[in-house]
Design a protein around this motif. Sequence first.
Motif, short mmCIF file in Angstrom:
data_model
loop_
_atom_site.label_atom_id
_atom_site.label_comp_id
_atom_site.label_asym_id
_atom_site.label_seq_id
_atom_site.Cartn_x
_atom_site.Cartn_y
_atom_site.Cartn_z
N ALA A 1 2.45 1.60 -3.50
CA ALA A 1 1.44 2.03 -4.49
C ALA A 1 1.18 3.53 -4.38
CB ALA A 1 0.15 1.24 -4.28
N LYS A 2 1.08 4.00 -3.16
CA LYS A 2 0.82 5.43 -2.95
C LYS A 2 2.01 6.28 -3.38
CE LYS A 2 -0.60 8.77 0.51
NZ LYS A 2 -0.95 9.02 1.91
N SER B 1 -2.08 -3.74 -7.44
CA SER B 1 -1.83 -4.91 -8.29
C SER B 1 -0.56 -4.73 -9.12
CB SER B 1 -3.04 -5.22 -9.18
OG SER B 1 -3.28 -4.16 -10.08
N SER B 2 -0.27 -3.50 -9.54
CA SER B 2 0.99 -3.24 -10.26
C SER B 2 2.19 -3.48 -9.35
CB SER B 2 1.03 -1.80 -10.77
OG SER B 2 0.07 -1.59 -11.77
N SER C 1 0.83 -1.22 0.00
CA SER C 1 0.00 0.00 0.00
C SER C 1 0.86 1.26 0.00
CB SER C 1 -0.94 0.01 1.20
OG SER C 1 -0.21 -0.08 2.41
N SER D 1 -1.20 1.26 -8.97
CA SER D 1 -2.15 0.40 -8.27
C SER D 1 -1.42 -0.65 -7.44
CB SER D 1 -3.07 -0.29 -9.27
OG SER D 1 -2.34 -1.24 -10.02
#
Length: 129
Positions: free
Chosen positions: A29-30, A37-38, A26, A35
């Motif tokens: 991703a941020k 998933s990426s 998380s 994302s």
Amino acid sequence: MTSANEEKYLEEIYYSVCKNGYARVSHLAKSLNVSASSVSKMLGKLTQEEFVDYQPYGIITLTEKGLTSGMKLAKNHQILVNLFRYIGMEEEEIDQEVRNIEYYISIKAIECIKAFLAERDFTVRQQLK
């Protein structure tokens, strides 16, 4: 090292591990503006290449290989920061400019920049005085 995209992820993981002792999907991703998933897909590649240790839904840590590579990426980042400071770029613009080019510049070019700055005895402390 492999692709520019893998380097981007690895450097971000390195900074997170240095700060927190681990990284999380998380957070990556941020910070990378992608994302979850990426991130998970890239972690699969980095795990396979033995840069990170990661189990789905768990924390992310660096292997010895990943730590060494992350350190090199962070040092290269700082060399480019120093170059932009040397040429007088506005401080608030430097980080973004470095991120725009750092994964696409060769090790040879980084070494030349490092030598250029060393010849001029340029250090961060001198610039910030």
